[in-house]
Write a protein that holds these residues in place. Structure first.
Motif, PDB file in Angstrom:
ATOM      1  N   UNK A  31       1.044  -1.217  -0.020  1.00 12.56           N
ATOM      2  CA  UNK A  31       0.034   0.003  -0.112  1.00 12.56           C
ATOM      3  C   UNK A  31       0.826   1.307   0.012  1.00 12.56           C
ATOM      4  N   UNK A  32       0.708   2.064  -0.896  1.00 13.74           N
ATOM      5  CA  UNK A  32       1.377   3.414  -0.977  1.00 13.74           C
ATOM      6  C   UNK A  32       0.407   4.485  -0.716  1.00 13.74           C
ATOM      7  N   UNK A  33       0.676   5.245   0.136  1.00 13.44           N
ATOM      8  CA  UNK A  33      -0.152   6.430   0.513  1.00 13.44           C
ATOM      9  C   UNK A  33       0.724   7.600   0.897  1.00 13.44           C
ATOM     10  N   UNK A  34       0.693   8.659   0.000  1.00  9.96           N
ATOM     11  CA  UNK A  34       1.422   9.873   0.146  1.00  9.96           C
ATOM     12  C   UNK A  34       2.814   9.274  -0.129  1.00  9.96           C
ATOM     13  N   UNK A  35       3.977   9.736   0.524  1.00 10.45           N
ATOM     14  CA  UNK A  35       5.220   9.415   0.284  1.00 10.45           C
ATOM     15  C   UNK A  35       5.706   7.971   1.215  1.00 10.45           C
ATOM     16  N   UNK A  36       4.821   7.274   1.765  1.00  5.50           N
ATOM     17  CA  UNK A  36       4.657   6.070   2.429  1.00  5.50           C
ATOM     18  C   UNK A  36       4.361   5.013   1.936  1.00  5.50           C
ATOM     19  N   UNK A  37       5.184   3.800   2.166  1.00  7.21           N
ATOM     20  CA  UNK A  37       5.073   2.677   1.616  1.00  7.21           C
ATOM     21  C   UNK A  37       4.970   1.448   2.762  1.00  7.21           C
ATOM     22  N   UNK A  38       3.830   0.627   2.622  1.00  4.69           N
ATOM     23  CA  UNK A  38       3.721  -0.134   3.823  1.00  4.69           C
ATOM     24  C   UNK A  38       3.592  -1.665   3.108  1.00  4.69           C
ATOM     25  N   UNK A  39       4.107  -2.391   3.799  1.00  2.50           N
ATOM     26  CA  UNK A  39       4.094  -3.961   3.266  1.00  2.50           C
ATOM     27  C   UNK A  39       3.020  -4.926   4.338  1.00  2.50           C
ATOM     28  N   UNK A  40       1.958  -5.375   3.788  1.00  2.00           N
ATOM     29  CA  UNK A  40       1.401  -5.912   4.702  1.00  2.00           C
ATOM     30  C   UNK A  40       1.484  -7.350   4.494  1.00  2.00           C
ATOM     31  N   UNK A  41       1.861  -8.073   5.555  1.00  3.38           N
ATOM     32  CA  UNK A  41       2.418  -9.575   5.376  1.00  3.38           C
ATOM     33  C   UNK A  41       3.412  -9.836   4.165  1.00  3.38           C
ATOM     34  N   UNK A  42       4.202 -10.822   4.511  1.00  7.31           N
ATOM     35  CA  UNK A  42       5.336 -11.005   3.749  1.00  7.31           C
ATOM     36  C   UNK A  42       5.583 -12.429   3.354  1.00  7.31           C
ATOM     37  N   UNK A  43       4.588 -13.074   2.422  1.00 10.49           N
ATOM     38  CA  UNK A  43       4.812 -14.481   2.144  1.00 10.49           C
ATOM     39  C   UNK A  43       5.892 -14.565   1.246  1.00 10.49           C
TER      40      UNK A  43
END
Length: 286
Positions: free
Chosen positions: A25-37
């Motif tokens: 998920x990219x929101x503004x200048x931030x990048x989030x990884x949800x779970x890491x299969x």
């Protein structure tokens, strides 16, 4: 606008076409990884995102298929970041996350030692900042907020979902769960809901009880659609297909969801992207 990319849409069963469960998920200048299969960083590389660009790692629960490449994320971020003051990687997950992270780093202790011995600028192990949560607001930086709510994947417990908001746009990531009040509350009025799904009609036909057991603690396509309808979300994004979504079956899965949800439905292979705009103004990225 928030951009959602399904990095991995697979399940615990290895699939040549699908990485393990993971969403970017990219929101503004931030990048989030949800779970890491499994295979998550290869998929992220395909869209130009490296482990050293992650703002935080968010874990919905500690089932193996959702954390299979945790070690790869930690080590790769460490060795590919050349900043002299690299901040710790925030990792937000349910109780038990700190122990999993600690033991993962312990498993890589030889590798970490080799690299510190060889590279003068690597003077300490990978830095992490773990926060264990079950409910409440967990992030608020540069106009991006993240809230956590409880889900129901028992006997796996506790499990959580995440709601990411930015400038009026919102996305909820459910993880593995059956329908529950916690997810309904978390998803209420969201622009999009990313939900793992199973086809119970196909699973029930399989001869192995252990596989049929998964129906006990996952939502079917129809149940995910019902959750989206109750919550009044704008887009339902399906992922983590069990059994795997085969080419040509897309209309079948979509029709099952559409029988209970009359708004936008998204499903697809790894790297499928969806843009989520404020309110109900949402559209696919292509």
């Amino acid at each position: 606008m928030i951009e959602v990319t399904l990095l991995g849409t697979g399940s615990p069963i290895p699939d040549a076409r699908r990485a393990g469960p993971s969403t970017l998920v990219r929101a503004g200048d931030q990048t989030f990884l949800i779970d890491c299969g499994r295979g998550v960083l290869q998929r992220a590389a395909a869209i130009g995102v490296g482990a050293n660009q992650l703002s935080a790692l968010l874990l919905t629960h500690l089932h193996s298929d959702h954390i299979a490449d945790l070690g790869d994320v930690l080590i790769t971020r460490w060795v590919s970041n050349f900043s002299p003051d690299m901040p710790p990687l925030p990792i937000i997950g349910p109780p038990g996350t700190a122990e999993v992270v600690e033991n993962t780093l312990k498993a890589f202790r030889f590798d970490i030692g080799y690299r510190i011995a060889h590279h003068a600028d690597l003077t300490a192990p990978p830095l992490v900042e773990v926060e264990e949560v079950t409910d409440g607001v967990v992030w608020g930086r540069d106009e991006v907020s993240i809230r956590v709510g409880p889900t129901d994947h028992r006997p796996v417990e506790p499990t959580i979902g995440f709601r990411i908001e930015h400038h009026g746009a919102s996305v909820v990531l459910a993880g593995d769960t059956v329908p529950c009040a916690g997810l309904d509350q978390l998803a209420a009025g969201a622009g999009a809901l990313v939900h793992t799904v199973i086809r119970q009609d196909l699973v029930d036909a399989l001869p192995v009880q252990r596989i049929r057991d998964i129906c006990d603690y996952h939502s079917t396509v129809e149940q995910a659609a019902e959750t989206a309808t109750r919550a009044g979300v704008g887009i339902l994004i399906l992922t983590h297909y069990v059994p795997t979504l085969q080419p040509g079956q897309e209309d079948q899965w979509r029709a099952l969801a559409a029988s209970h949800f009359d708004r936008q439905i998204e499903l697809g292979d790894d790297l499928h992207r969806v843009e989520v705009h404020p309110g109900v103004c949402a559209k696919p990225a292509w």
